[in-house]
Design a protein around this motif. Structure first.
Motif, PDB file in Angstrom:
ATOM      1  N   GLY A 188      -8.438   0.185   6.616  1.00  0.00           N
ATOM      2  CA  GLY A 188      -7.730  -1.122   6.474  1.00  0.00           C
ATOM      3  C   GLY A 188      -7.903  -2.480   7.726  1.00  0.00           C
ATOM      4  N   GLY A 189      -7.797  -1.852   8.847  1.00  0.00           N
ATOM      5  CA  GLY A 189      -8.395  -2.820  10.124  1.00  0.00           C
ATOM      6  C   GLY A 189      -9.523  -3.272   9.923  1.00  0.00           C
ATOM      7  N   TYR A 196       0.957  -1.268   0.000  1.00  0.00           N
ATOM      8  CA  TYR A 196      -0.039   0.036  -0.091  1.00  0.00           C
ATOM      9  C   TYR A 196       0.840   1.519  -0.101  1.00  0.00           C
ATOM     10  N   GLU A 197       1.998   1.164   0.734  1.00  0.00           N
ATOM     11  CA  GLU A 197       2.623   2.427   0.833  1.00  0.00           C
ATOM     12  C   GLU A 197       4.126   2.197   0.418  1.00  0.00           C
ATOM     13  N   GLY A 198       4.607   1.165  -0.199  1.00  0.00           N
ATOM     14  CA  GLY A 198       5.823   1.158  -0.954  1.00  0.00           C
ATOM     15  C   GLY A 198       6.723   0.232  -0.169  1.00  0.00           C
ATOM     16  N   MET A 209      -8.098   1.474  -1.076  1.00  0.00           N
ATOM     17  CA  MET A 209      -8.411   2.648  -0.255  1.00  0.00           C
ATOM     18  C   MET A 209      -7.610   4.039  -0.815  1.00  0.00           C
ATOM     19  N   THR A 269       6.679  -2.940   0.999  1.00  0.00           N
ATOM     20  CA  THR A 269       6.788  -4.263   0.802  1.00  0.00           C
ATOM     21  C   THR A 269       7.233  -4.422  -0.878  1.00  0.00           C
ATOM     22  N   GLY A 290       6.339  -3.197  13.480  1.00  0.00           N
ATOM     23  CA  GLY A 290       7.154  -3.753  14.825  1.00  0.00           C
ATOM     24  C   GLY A 290       6.078  -4.521  15.443  1.00  0.00           C
ATOM     25  N   ALA A 291       5.122  -4.814  15.117  1.00  0.00           N
ATOM     26  CA  ALA A 291       4.013  -5.665  15.709  1.00  0.00           C
ATOM     27  C   ALA A 291       3.193  -6.706  14.593  1.00  0.00           C
TER      28      ALA A 291
END
Ligand SMILES: Cc1cc2nc3c(=O)[nH]c(=O)nc-3n(C[C@H](O)[C@H](O)[C@H](O)COP(=O)(O)O)c2cc1C
Length: 161
Positions: A50-51, A11-13, A39, A15, A112-113
């Motif tokens: 997204g959630g 979505y934001e680059g 989205m 990956t 991080g999660a």
């Protein structure tokens, strides 16, 4: 090694950046998974939208791929972590029978999660495919230089080169 594809949603680059590194490391083909309805917000509302998609177990319709999956035996499959699990577009891919009989290595990007993302991906992959291995990329924008040699080593181990 057999013919390999790097297949990812981003979505934001982050990956995408890791997918491009993997593809260039082993000279593999690369393809982006795109939902028909993406989205639109990059602000805080993205977590709600997204959630919400994850909570409601949405499996979005995807645009047709520009590659023929039959041509590939091995796939590096990449997803951002959304709400502690695999992103809905990659869940669509895994649950709608698009991938079967493949050897799949999974990578995910998160802040991080990751929680049980790897376990969830492994379980989904193993329904129709063989699971090879997984790699977790935390904070790609801040950690890219540190992650880069680790990812290259991971990919080369899988590719046996
Ligand atoms: C809807 C949504 C939910 C997210 N949920 C998590 C999460 O549960 N854990 C986490 O560490 N990061 C979470 N993130 C952050 C992304 O996983 C992280 O920024 C990732 O690197 C984004 O990959 P991309 O740039 O390829 O889209 C979430 C991001 C979005 C948009």
């Amino acid at each position: 090694m057999t013919k390999t594809l790097v297949l990812y949603y981003s979505y934001e680059g982050s990956t995408r950046k890791i997918a491009e590194l993997i593809a260039s490391t082993i000279d593999a083909d690369i393809e982006e998974v795109k939902p028909i309805k993406e989205m639109k917000t990059k602000g805080f509302a993205k977590y709600m939208w997204g959630g919400g998609q994850v909570m409601m177990k949405k499996r979005p319709e995807l645009k047709p791929l520009n590659v023929n999956l039959d041509d590939y035996d091995t796939i590096f499959l990449g997803s951002p972590v959304w709400a502690f699990t695999v992103s809905p577009p990659i869940s669509s891919l895994l649950e709608k029978g698009c991938l079967n009989g493949k050897q799949i290595a999974f990578f995910h990007c998160c802040d991080g999660a990751p929680a049980k993302t790897e376990e969830h991906a492994k379980a989904a992959i193993e329904k129709e495919n063989s699971f090879l291995s997984a790699f977790s990329c935390i904070n790609v924008p801040g950690n890219y230089e540190e992650l880069k040699p680790q990812i290259i080593a991971w990919v080369k181990e899988i590719a046996n080169i």
